[in-house]
Design an enzyme around this catalytic site. Structure first.
Site, PDB file in Angstrom:
ATOM      1  N   THR A  85      -7.176 -12.068 -17.294  1.00 11.11           N
ATOM      2  CA  THR A  85      -6.175 -12.311 -18.348  1.00 11.11           C
ATOM      3  C   THR A  85      -6.772 -13.338 -19.313  1.00 11.11           C
ATOM      4  O   THR A  85      -6.314 -14.483 -19.382  1.00 11.11           O
ATOM      5  CB  THR A  85      -4.856 -12.837 -17.737  1.00 11.11           C
ATOM      6  OG1 THR A  85      -5.168 -13.917 -16.819  1.00 11.11           O
ATOM      7  CG2 THR A  85      -4.109 -11.768 -16.997  1.00 11.11           C
ATOM      8  N   THR A 120      -3.259 -14.590 -13.176  1.00 14.40           N
ATOM      9  CA  THR A 120      -2.420 -15.631 -13.778  1.00 14.40           C
ATOM     10  C   THR A 120      -1.793 -15.073 -15.052  1.00 14.40           C
ATOM     11  O   THR A 120      -2.513 -14.655 -15.967  1.00 14.40           O
ATOM     12  CB  THR A 120      -3.271 -16.865 -14.100  1.00 14.40           C
ATOM     13  OG1 THR A 120      -3.888 -17.319 -12.883  1.00 14.40           O
ATOM     14  CG2 THR A 120      -2.432 -17.981 -14.691  1.00 14.40           C
ATOM     15  N   LEU A 152      -6.890 -20.349  -5.423  1.00 12.39           N
ATOM     16  CA  LEU A 152      -8.242 -20.600  -4.924  1.00 12.39           C
ATOM     17  C   LEU A 152      -9.110 -21.246  -5.993  1.00 12.39           C
ATOM     18  O   LEU A 152      -8.866 -21.101  -7.195  1.00 12.39           O
ATOM     19  CB  LEU A 152      -8.895 -19.307  -4.431  1.00 12.39           C
ATOM     20  CG  LEU A 152      -9.186 -18.168  -5.422  1.00 12.39           C
ATOM     21  CD1 LEU A 152     -10.403 -18.426  -6.277  1.00 12.39           C
ATOM     22  CD2 LEU A 152      -9.348 -16.875  -4.674  1.00 12.39           C
ATOM     23  N   GLU A 154     -13.074 -21.496  -7.378  1.00 10.26           N
ATOM     24  CA  GLU A 154     -14.405 -20.925  -7.250  1.00 10.26           C
ATOM     25  C   GLU A 154     -15.297 -21.940  -6.559  1.00 10.26           C
ATOM     26  O   GLU A 154     -15.184 -23.140  -6.788  1.00 10.26           O
ATOM     27  CB  GLU A 154     -14.974 -20.564  -8.625  1.00 10.26           C
ATOM     28  CG  GLU A 154     -14.324 -19.319  -9.187  1.00 10.26           C
ATOM     29  CD  GLU A 154     -14.784 -19.001 -10.604  1.00 10.26           C
ATOM     30  OE1 GLU A 154     -15.908 -19.359 -10.974  1.00 10.26           O
ATOM     31  OE2 GLU A 154     -13.984 -18.386 -11.339  1.00 10.26           O
ATOM     32  N   PHE A 265      -9.552 -35.158  -8.856  1.00 10.00           N
ATOM     33  CA  PHE A 265      -9.467 -34.911 -10.304  1.00 10.00           C
ATOM     34  C   PHE A 265      -9.414 -36.204 -11.112  1.00 10.00           C
ATOM     35  O   PHE A 265      -8.816 -36.266 -12.174  1.00 10.00           O
ATOM     36  CB  PHE A 265      -8.273 -33.992 -10.645  1.00 10.00           C
ATOM     37  CG  PHE A 265      -8.537 -32.569 -10.257  1.00 10.00           C
ATOM     38  CD1 PHE A 265      -8.978 -31.659 -11.197  1.00 10.00           C
ATOM     39  CD2 PHE A 265      -8.384 -32.150  -8.949  1.00 10.00           C
ATOM     40  CE1 PHE A 265      -9.263 -30.355 -10.838  1.00 10.00           C
ATOM     41  CE2 PHE A 265      -8.668 -30.851  -8.575  1.00 10.00           C
ATOM     42  CZ  PHE A 265      -9.109 -29.952  -9.521  1.00 10.00           C
ATOM     43  N   LEU A 266     -10.032 -37.247 -10.577  1.00 14.00           N
ATOM     44  CA  LEU A 266     -10.134 -38.510 -11.318  1.00 14.00           C
ATOM     45  C   LEU A 266     -11.600 -38.854 -11.570  1.00 14.00           C
ATOM     46  O   LEU A 266     -11.973 -40.022 -11.602  1.00 14.00           O
ATOM     47  CB  LEU A 266      -9.448 -39.646 -10.546  1.00 14.00           C
ATOM     48  CG  LEU A 266      -7.925 -39.625 -10.519  1.00 14.00           C
ATOM     49  CD1 LEU A 266      -7.375 -40.845  -9.784  1.00 14.00           C
ATOM     50  CD2 LEU A 266      -7.320 -39.562 -11.918  1.00 14.00           C
ATOM     51  N   GLY A 269     -16.011 -37.026 -16.926  1.00 17.24           N
ATOM     52  CA  GLY A 269     -17.087 -36.062 -17.138  1.00 17.24           C
ATOM     53  C   GLY A 269     -17.076 -35.471 -18.529  1.00 17.24           C
ATOM     54  O   GLY A 269     -16.461 -36.027 -19.459  1.00 17.24           O
ATOM     55  N   CYS A 276     -10.114 -20.716 -15.790  1.00 15.54           N
ATOM     56  CA  CYS A 276      -8.702 -21.023 -15.517  1.00 15.54           C
ATOM     57  C   CYS A 276      -8.145 -22.115 -16.422  1.00 15.54           C
ATOM     58  O   CYS A 276      -7.289 -21.839 -17.259  1.00 15.54           O
ATOM     59  CB  CYS A 276      -8.525 -21.393 -14.055  1.00 15.54           C
ATOM     60  SG  CYS A 276      -8.755 -19.981 -12.974  1.00 15.54           S
TER      61      CYS A 276
HETATM   62  N1  NAD Z   1     -11.529 -17.365 -11.163  1.00 16.99           N
HETATM   63  C1  NAD Z   1     -10.690 -18.206 -10.592  1.00 16.99           C
HETATM   64  O1  NAD Z   1     -11.070 -19.248 -10.067  1.00 16.99           O
HETATM   65  C2  NAD Z   1      -9.214 -17.891 -10.571  1.00 16.99           C
HETATM   66  C3  NAD Z   1      -8.380 -18.615  -9.710  1.00 16.99           C
HETATM   67  C4  NAD Z   1      -7.012 -18.314  -9.696  1.00 16.99           C
HETATM   68  C5  NAD Z   1      -6.514 -17.340 -10.529  1.00 16.99           C
HETATM   69  N2  NAD Z   1      -7.350 -16.667 -11.376  1.00 16.99           N
HETATM   70  C6  NAD Z   1      -6.790 -15.612 -12.201  1.00 16.99           C
HETATM   71  O2  NAD Z   1      -7.075 -14.364 -11.587  1.00 16.99           O
HETATM   72  C7  NAD Z   1      -7.323 -13.360 -12.571  1.00 16.99           C
HETATM   73  C8  NAD Z   1      -8.709 -12.773 -12.348  1.00 16.99           C
HETATM   74  O3  NAD Z   1      -9.672 -13.779 -12.506  1.00 16.99           O
HETATM   75  P1  NAD Z   1     -11.192 -13.537 -12.106  1.00 16.99           P
HETATM   76  O4  NAD Z   1     -11.880 -14.830 -12.293  1.00 16.99           O
HETATM   77  O5  NAD Z   1     -11.255 -12.871 -10.795  1.00 16.99           O
HETATM   78  O6  NAD Z   1     -11.617 -12.520 -13.258  1.00 16.99           O
HETATM   79  P2  NAD Z   1     -12.910 -11.593 -13.303  1.00 16.99           P
HETATM   80  O7  NAD Z   1     -13.179 -11.335 -14.733  1.00 16.99           O
HETATM   81  O8  NAD Z   1     -13.991 -12.181 -12.455  1.00 16.99           O
HETATM   82  O9  NAD Z   1     -12.445 -10.257 -12.585  1.00 16.99           O
HETATM   83  C9  NAD Z   1     -11.562  -9.330 -13.135  1.00 16.99           C
HETATM   84  C10 NAD Z   1     -12.044  -7.948 -12.741  1.00 16.99           C
HETATM   85  O10 NAD Z   1     -11.043  -6.991 -13.061  1.00 16.99           O
HETATM   86  C11 NAD Z   1     -11.706  -5.807 -13.481  1.00 16.99           C
HETATM   87  N3  NAD Z   1     -10.756  -4.948 -14.188  1.00 16.99           N
HETATM   88  C12 NAD Z   1     -10.240  -5.083 -15.429  1.00 16.99           C
HETATM   89  N4  NAD Z   1      -9.413  -4.054 -15.712  1.00 16.99           N
HETATM   90  C13 NAD Z   1      -9.408  -3.241 -14.621  1.00 16.99           C
HETATM   91  C14 NAD Z   1      -8.764  -2.029 -14.283  1.00 16.99           C
HETATM   92  N5  NAD Z   1      -7.954  -1.414 -15.139  1.00 16.99           N
HETATM   93  N6  NAD Z   1      -9.006  -1.493 -13.080  1.00 16.99           N
HETATM   94  C15 NAD Z   1      -9.837  -2.102 -12.194  1.00 16.99           C
HETATM   95  N7  NAD Z   1     -10.480  -3.239 -12.460  1.00 16.99           N
HETATM   96  C16 NAD Z   1     -10.265  -3.811 -13.651  1.00 16.99           C
HETATM   97  C17 NAD Z   1     -12.855  -6.334 -14.331  1.00 16.99           C
HETATM   98  O11 NAD Z   1     -13.856  -5.364 -14.541  1.00 16.99           O
HETATM   99  C18 NAD Z   1     -13.325  -7.513 -13.469  1.00 16.99           C
HETATM  100  O12 NAD Z   1     -14.291  -7.102 -12.540  1.00 16.99           O
HETATM  101  C19 NAD Z   1      -7.154 -14.062 -13.927  1.00 16.99           C
HETATM  102  O13 NAD Z   1      -5.837 -13.879 -14.349  1.00 16.99           O
HETATM  103  C20 NAD Z   1      -7.396 -15.518 -13.583  1.00 16.99           C
HETATM  104  O14 NAD Z   1      -6.742 -16.383 -14.478  1.00 16.99           O
HETATM  105  C21 NAD Z   1      -8.692 -16.907 -11.401  1.00 16.99           C
END
Ligand code: NAD
Length: 459
Positions: A85, A120, A152, A154, A265-266, A269, A276
């Site tokens: 998103t 999200t 979570l 990364e 988070f203190l 940097g 996110c």
């Molecule tokens: N990365 C983080 O640390 C984290 C943590 C919590 C929440 N989020 C939220 O989770 C969501 C995903 O984040 P992410 O980091 O995993 O993103 P990302 O870009 O790594 O992964 C998203 C995946 O979805 C795939 N995708 C898109 N449209 C699709 C469809 N129609 N069918 C199948 N696959 C499709 C993309 O090709 C991609 O591989 C976001 O909304 C993000 O804000 C991310």
């Protein structure tokens, strides 16, 4: 339970792997053919500690497979949407991938489905999803929509998923709540075959918080915005420490000892990045604007964060004067350690700025170089820290990888043109590096001149 996960990114792959690890039968759908081909050949498209072993074990046990979105949608009685998103130019969350998945579900799924937003999303997206499904579904589809935001981080995603501090679900029916409780049951009870710790110590059971969908969606944006606010707060205080002659590391320690505040988070940097905090903060502000609420506070959080890049570039210029033609050893490209993710990484913004000043960048990152090469091809990528340090006018640390804290400083000081370290994460010991002849420049009043070796002092 038969579960589908849509999107094989950082969140989707962790979700799919961990749900399989706790015993579910999982199908992960991905639309990117290259990613899908890699996954099907047993390779991961991302780096995330421990994820490869969990996925490998789940595939071998026959509990995890990869395929198209359509196949995935037909598989699971619960469908976790984990697509990206990203931010639109105006800061709104781009929900087109969510809508695309909803359209496929509406067309292809039959019988009952629990559709879970894990991505999200802004408040009221669940309601929008319900409307969309209602308008496009085949007659044989019966469904609930639930929100289950992911918290979570990364770098520790598998650990965070299996040992969370809370699981939040936003539902509009008892059936949806019951299904989600059943799915997460092994994690709620902490009765899991933990793939991370051979002898997993007993853990506190996470809180399973059930809310309505709007509240659950809002919890995620509010949580990330609060953490972003904490980072900008300490960065703001760090600037005052520097100007007024105080020590931000001590100030942060003193603040964090208050249990109402806490120490995390203190760390001052170069600002927060990643997929996110920056986008979620922006989206939260935009949502508030739409509802007529004054979120000026969070706009300031964003503004402070953006200024960190300027501050770091200025710091480097203050130390080195003219940058044109100077070699800079840049350590760290990822937005944080233990990931290869460079999305919205402040290190990349800083490098671009240094390049426009004419500096020649020699960079090293343990995991993020392949990705960085796609974004910034015209810098020198090095095999290790020591190669990056050759004839450098300064070592500039931009990501706090643990390995950067234990370098062979003696060797490094022999390679650089000038033994100067500018630490954008305040993660090095100024005394240690100074004892090896480095000038140390940190943030928030943390600096040290090189220590004169005892032999020289004693004549
Ligand atoms: N990365 C983080 O640390 C984290 C943590 C919590 C929440 N989020 C939220 O989770 C969501 C995903 O984040 P992410 O980091 O995993 O993103 P990302 O870009 O790594 O992964 C998203 C995946 O979805 C795939 N995708 C898109 N449209 C699709 C469809 N129609 N069918 C199948 N696959 C499709 C993309 O090709 C991609 O591989 C976001 O909304 C993000 O804000 C991310």
């Amino acid at each position: 339970m038969k579960i589908s996960v849509i999107g094989a990114g950082y969140v989707g792959l962790t979700t799919a792997a961990c749900l399989a690890q706790i015993g579910h039968d999982v199908f992960c759908g991905e639309k990117d053919p290259e990613k899908l081909a890699r996954l099907r050949s047993g390779k991961l498209p991302i780096f995330e500690p421990h994820l490869d072993t969990v996925i490998d074990a789940a595939c071998k046990a026959g509990r995890l497979r990869f395929g198209s979105t359509e196949e995935a949608v037909e598989w699971g009685v619960a469908i976790f949407i984990c697509v990206g998103t990203p931010p639109l130019p105006n800061g709104d969350a781009d929900l087109h991938a969510i809508e695309a998945v909803a359209s496929i579900i509406a067309k292809r799924a039959t019988g009952y489905r629990l559709i879970v937003e894990k991505s999200t999303v802004p408040v009221q997206t669940g309601a929008q999803l319900r409307r969309h499904l209602g308008g496009h579904r085949t007659r044989s589809l019966d469904y609930d929509v639930a929100s289950n935001p992911e918290f979570l981080r990364e770098g520790t995603s598998v650990e965070d998923f299996l040992h969370p501090d809370r699981i939040v679900v936003g539902v509009e029916s008892a059936r949806a709540a019951d299904m989600l409780r059943e799915i997460y049951h092994p994690i709620i009870d902490q009765r899991i075959a933990c793939p991370l710790h051979a002898d997993c110590p007993p853990r506190k059971a996470p809180r399973f918080l059930v809310t309505d969908t709007n509240s659950s969606e809002l919890i995620k944006h509010a949580s990330n915005s609060f953490l972003a606010m904490k980072i900008s707060f300490i960065n703001m205080v760090s600037d005052l420490c520097e100007a007024a002659g105080a020590d931000i590391n001590k100030v942060a320690e003193g603040i964090g000892l208050d249990p109402r505040i806490g120490p995390s988070f203190l760390q001052p940097g170069i600002g927060f990045g990643g997929f996110c905090f920056p986008k979620d903060l922006q989206a939260f502000v935009r949502i508030a604007e739409k509802f007529g609420c004054d979120f000026t506070l969070l706009k300031e959080v964003e503004r402070i964060n953006q200024k960190r890049v300027d501050l770091m570039v200025e710091k480097i210029k203050t130390e080195l004067w003219v940058l044109r033609g100077k070699k800079l050893c840049v350590l760290g490209l990822a937005f944080k350690p233990n990931t290869d993710d460079i999305r919205f990484a402040p290190a990349l913004s800083i490098i671009r700025r240094l390049q426009t000043e004419g500096a020649q960048i020699q960079a090293y990152d343990p995991k993020a170089m392949d990705r960085a090469m796609q974004e910034i091809p015209d810098i020198t990528y090095c095999q290790n820290v020591y190669e990056a340090a050759q004839n450098a006018a300064a070592v500039v640390l931009l990501t706090e990888w643990k390995e950067f804290q234990n370098l062979d400083w003696e060797r490094l000081s022999g390679l650089v043109d000038r033994p100067l370290i500018i630490d954008g994460r305040n993660c090095l010991s100024r005394d240690v590096v100074a004892s090896h002849g480095f000038e140390y420049v940190g943030l928030g009043g943390i600096s040290a001149a090189a220590q004169i070796p005892a032999a020289v002092v004693n004549g």
